[in-house]
Design an enzyme around this catalytic site. Structure first.
Site, short mmCIF file in Angstrom:
data_model
loop_
_atom_site.label_atom_id
_atom_site.label_comp_id
_atom_site.label_asym_id
_atom_site.label_seq_id
_atom_site.Cartn_x
_atom_site.Cartn_y
_atom_site.Cartn_z
N HIS A 68 9.39 8.11 15.21
CA HIS A 68 9.94 7.14 14.62
C HIS A 68 10.68 6.53 14.57
O HIS A 68 11.33 5.37 14.36
CB HIS A 68 9.25 7.19 13.04
CG HIS A 68 8.08 7.59 12.72
ND1 HIS A 68 6.61 6.96 13.76
CD2 HIS A 68 7.56 8.51 12.00
CE1 HIS A 68 6.14 7.54 12.84
NE2 HIS A 68 6.16 8.81 11.95
N CYS A 101 -3.78 6.17 9.98
CA CYS A 101 -2.85 6.68 9.50
C CYS A 101 -1.60 6.06 8.73
O CYS A 101 -2.05 5.24 8.98
CB CYS A 101 -1.34 6.98 10.63
SG CYS A 101 -2.16 7.74 12.75
N GLU A 154 1.79 18.16 5.96
CA GLU A 154 2.61 18.75 7.39
C GLU A 154 2.14 19.80 7.56
O GLU A 154 2.27 21.30 6.30
CB GLU A 154 3.91 18.34 7.04
CG GLU A 154 4.67 19.57 7.38
CD GLU A 154 4.77 19.46 9.10
OE1 GLU A 154 4.57 17.39 8.94
OE2 GLU A 154 4.60 20.16 9.64
N ASN A 198 0.53 0.82 9.73
CA ASN A 198 -0.57 0.49 8.82
C ASN A 198 0.34 -0.03 7.74
O ASN A 198 0.32 1.29 6.43
CB ASN A 198 -1.49 1.92 8.24
CG ASN A 198 -2.64 1.95 9.91
OD1 ASN A 198 -2.84 1.15 10.61
ND2 ASN A 198 -2.69 3.00 10.98
N SER A 209 6.38 13.28 15.38
CA SER A 209 6.55 12.15 14.06
C SER A 209 7.57 11.59 13.98
O SER A 209 8.57 12.18 13.15
CB SER A 209 6.06 11.96 13.60
OG SER A 209 4.69 12.27 12.89
N SER A 217 0.42 17.79 14.66
CA SER A 217 1.24 16.87 14.51
C SER A 217 2.52 17.28 13.04
O SER A 217 2.38 17.88 12.04
CB SER A 217 0.44 15.59 14.19
OG SER A 217 1.68 14.31 13.81
N CYS A 272 1.77 15.68 0.35
CA CYS A 272 2.93 15.65 1.06
C CYS A 272 3.76 16.32 0.28
O CYS A 272 3.99 15.16 -0.21
CB CYS A 272 2.96 14.69 1.88
SG CYS A 272 3.15 15.45 3.69
N CYS A 275 4.44 6.23 4.11
CA CYS A 275 3.26 7.04 4.43
C CYS A 275 2.70 7.35 2.71
O CYS A 275 3.44 7.57 2.10
CB CYS A 275 2.93 7.74 4.77
SG CYS A 275 1.75 9.58 5.41
N CYS A 308 7.42 10.52 3.41
CA CYS A 308 7.57 9.64 4.53
C CYS A 308 7.60 8.02 3.42
O CYS A 308 6.73 8.64 2.99
CB CYS A 308 7.65 9.71 6.01
SG CYS A 308 8.02 10.80 6.53
N GLU A 340 -8.87 14.13 2.12
CA GLU A 340 -9.24 13.13 3.33
C GLU A 340 -9.50 14.36 4.38
O GLU A 340 -8.59 14.63 4.84
CB GLU A 340 -8.71 11.88 2.92
CG GLU A 340 -9.37 11.16 1.23
CD GLU A 340 -8.48 10.22 0.79
OE1 GLU A 340 -9.59 9.51 1.34
OE2 GLU A 340 -7.43 9.63 1.41
N CYS A 396 -10.05 14.13 11.82
CA CYS A 396 -8.54 14.64 11.22
C CYS A 396 -8.95 15.15 9.90
O CYS A 396 -9.24 14.27 9.49
CB CYS A 396 -8.20 12.24 11.09
SG CYS A 396 -6.75 12.53 10.21
N1 SAH Z 1 2.09 15.12 8.65
C1 SAH Z 1 2.51 15.67 9.57
C2 SAH Z 1 1.04 15.00 9.92
C3 SAH Z 1 0.32 13.26 8.93
S1 SAH Z 1 0.80 11.99 9.57
C4 SAH Z 1 3.15 13.86 10.27
O1 SAH Z 1 3.67 13.71 9.68
O2 SAH Z 1 3.50 13.83 11.56
C5 SAH Z 1 -0.30 11.55 10.96
C6 SAH Z 1 1.06 10.84 11.50
O3 SAH Z 1 0.71 9.13 10.66
C7 SAH Z 1 2.35 10.78 11.41
O4 SAH Z 1 2.91 10.38 13.40
C8 SAH Z 1 2.08 9.47 10.87
O5 SAH Z 1 4.14 9.40 10.60
C9 SAH Z 1 2.20 9.01 10.85
N2 SAH Z 1 1.79 7.32 9.73
C10 SAH Z 1 2.56 8.16 8.74
N3 SAH Z 1 2.14 6.95 7.83
C11 SAH Z 1 1.72 5.58 8.94
C12 SAH Z 1 1.56 4.37 8.30
N4 SAH Z 1 1.79 4.03 7.18
N5 SAH Z 1 1.18 3.09 9.59
C13 SAH Z 1 1.20 3.88 10.27
N6 SAH Z 1 0.63 5.73 11.06
C14 SAH Z 1 1.60 6.28 10.22
#
Ligand code: SAH
Length: 393
Positions: free
Chosen positions: A257, A374, A199, A331, A255, A232, A143, A150, A147, A123, A136
Site C-alpha cells: 500500500h 476487500c 491477519e 473500497n 499488503s 495475504s 483483526c 479497512c 489498518c 464472513e 475468500c
Molecule cells: N490481513 C491480511 C488479509 C486481509 S485483507 C492482509 O492485510 O493482507 C485483504 C486485502 O484487502 C489486503 O491487501 C488489504 O490491505 C486489502 N484491503 C483492506 N481494506 C481495503 C479497502 N477498503 N479497499 C481495498 N482493499 C482493502
C-alpha cells in the site's frame, strides 16, 4: 450492477453445541469444539479410538466431510445408525451457523455471515468466474492490525479461528457448488484466498493446518492445489520466514500500500515494527524458497498513495524481483475519510509500473454492493446489534 441482495436470516440449522458447559468465561475465550478437520489424518484414528470407536470410523468420517462434503448424520448410511449421531457430534460438530447470505453479480458472488459457537461473527465470500471459483476466507474474528482504511481493522480482534472453522467456510462453499446452488451449474472450488477477516499470519498454526486440510488429497483433505491458495499478510516478517520453510507452494500476497515508511506507518500500522525494506526482503526470500511470484497488494487511495513519484518508488523496490502488483481501487468503508483514486490517476500509476517492466493488474472489486469486497468485511450483525431475524445468540 444488478444487486440482488437477498437475506435469508437463520437459514442454516446448527447442531446446538455446548462445550465446557458452565465454564462461564467471557465470550471469545472458550475454544471452539474439536473437529475432525483440526486433526492431522494420522491422529484421526486415535481420536475415534479414544471415543470408544474403531479407528476406521475416522476414515469414514473423513470421507463424509472432505469428499462428500457432509456432516449430516442421516447421510452417513455406511455407519451403523446407532453410532452416527454420537460420532458426528464428537468429531464433526457444526462449528459455524450461516446467519445471513447476500449475493450480487447474478448470484455469482455470495457472501455468508457466519456465527461461531460463542457468538463471534466472521464472513466468507464465494466468487464464481467463467474459468474458476475463488473462495475468500476469514482466519480470525475481527483483526488486530488496525489498518485505518479497512472495515475489519476498525473493530479490533475478537479471537483466532480454529483450523476447522477456517476449513468449514471452504467446505460450505464447496457443498453449495456441488449441490448446484450457485448459478452456472455444479462446480468446485479452484482457488482460496486468505483475504477475508483477520491477519492469517497472526494465527499461524491454525492457518497452516487449514492450508494442509484444504490441499491434502481427498479424503484426507479437500484436494485443492497448493498453488491455488494465497495467503495475504500485512507483513509479519518472522512468520513469512517461517512460511517459506514449510515446503509449500502457496502464493504469498503482501499488503504493501505504500513504498515509503512514512506513509506505510500510517496505512499499515504494523510497519512501525517491520519496515518496508524488511518486509520485502522476507518476500524475496519467500519467492526464492518457493519459486513463486509474490503478489504485492496496493489499495489505490486518492491523493494519499497514488502519486507518480510513489509509482516510481514502488518500481524501484520491485524491479528485478519475482513480484506482481495488484492495484485495488479502495473500497468504501464506513466512516473512512479516504476514497478511491481517480480512474485516470490509477491508470497512470499502472502505466508507470508497466513501463518499468513490473507485472501489474487492477483487481476487480467484486462484491462492493454487498460489502463483500476487500476491506469491507466487518460482520455488521455482531452481538449488541440484533442479528437478522432477531435470533438470540
Ligand atoms: N490481513 C491480511 C488479509 C486481509 S485483507 C492482509 O492485510 O493482507 C485483504 C486485502 O484487502 C489486503 O491487501 C488489504 O490491505 C486489502 N484491503 C483492506 N481494506 C481495503 C479497502 N477498503 N479497499 C481495498 N482493499 C482493502
Amino acid at each position: 450492477m444488478a444487486s440482488t441482495g437477498s437475506a435469508a436470516p437463520g437459514a442454516a440449522t446448527a447442531v446446538p453445541l455446548t462445550i465446557t458447559a458452565g465454564s462461564g468465561g467471557p465470550p471469545g475465550r472458550a475454544r471452539p469444539p474439536r473437529h475432525l478437520a483440526d486433526l492431522r489424518p494420522a491422529d484421526r484414528r486415535a481420536a475415534a479410538e479414544d471415543l470408544g470407536h474403531q479407528g476406521f470410523r475416522a476414515d469414514q468420517l473423513s470421507r463424509h466431510y472432505f469428499a462428500r462434503l457432509t456432516d449430516e448424520p442421516a447421510e452417513m448410511t455406511d455407519l451403523p445408525a446407532r453410532l452416527r449421531d454420537g460420532l458426528a457430534a464428537a468429531l464433526l460438530p457444526r462449528l459455524l451457523t450461516a446467519e445471513r447470505e447476500l449475493s450480487c453479480d447474478r448470484g455469482m458472488t455470495r457472501k455468508t455471515l457466519w456465527r461461531g459457537f460463542d457468538g463471534a461473527y466472521v464472513e466468507s465470500v464465494l466468487m464464481r468466474y467463467p474459468d474458476r471459483v475463488t473462495m475468500c476466507v476469514s482466519s480470525q474474528a475481527g483483526c488486530g492490525m488496525a489498518c485505518p482504511f479497512c472495515a475489519t481493522g476498525q473493530a479490533g480482534l475478537t479471537r483466532n479461528l480454529s483450523t476447522a472453522e477456517i476449513v468449514a467456510q471452504v467446505v460450505a462453499g464447496a457443498r453449495a457448488l456441488a449441490d448446484g446452488k450457485v448459478p452456472g451449474g455444479r462446480g468446485r472450488i479452484s482457488n482460496i484466498v486468505f483475504m477475508g477477516m483477520g491477519e492469517p499470519l497472526a494465527n499461524y498454526s491454525n492457518v497452516l493446518a487449514a492450508v494442509r486440510r484444504m490441499t491434502d488429497r481427498v479424503p484426507d483433505g479437500l484436494g485443492i492445489s497448493q498453488r491455488a491458495v494465497t495467503v495475504s499478510t500485512v507483513g509479519m516478517v518472522p512468520a513469512i520466514g517461517r512460511l517459506a520453510g514449510e515446503q509449500l507452494s502457496v502464493r504469498l500476497a503482501v499488503s504493501l500500500h505504500a513504498p515509503d515508511d512514512d506513509l506505510r506507518d500510517e496505512l499499515v500500522p504494523v510497519n512501525r515494527r517491520w519496515k518496508v525494506a524488511e518486509v520485502l526482503d522476507a518476500a524475496w526470500q519467500y519467492a526464492a524458497a518457493t519459486g513463486r511470484r509474490v503478489s504485492i497488494e496496493y489499495a489505490m487511495i486518492r491523493a494519499v498513495n497514488d502519486q507518480a513519484w510513489r509509482a516510481e518508488a514502488l518500481a524501484d523496490l520491485l524491479s528485478g524481483h519475482l513480484a506482481h502488483v495488484n492495484l485495488i481501487p479502495l473500497n468504501p468503508t464506513p466512516g473512512s475519510r479516504w476514497t478511491a483514486s481517480d480512474p485516470q490517476v490509477a491508470r497512470e500509476f499502472e502505466g508507470r509500473l508497466a513501463a518499468r517492466g513490473i507485472p501489474v493488474t487492477v483487481r476487480d472489486t467484486r462484491g462492493t454492493q454487498i460489502d463483500g469486497a476487500c476491506g469491507q468485511l466487518a460482520a455488521s450483525s455482531r452481538p449488541g446489534a440484533p442479528p437478522a431475524g432477531g435470533r438470540a445468540g
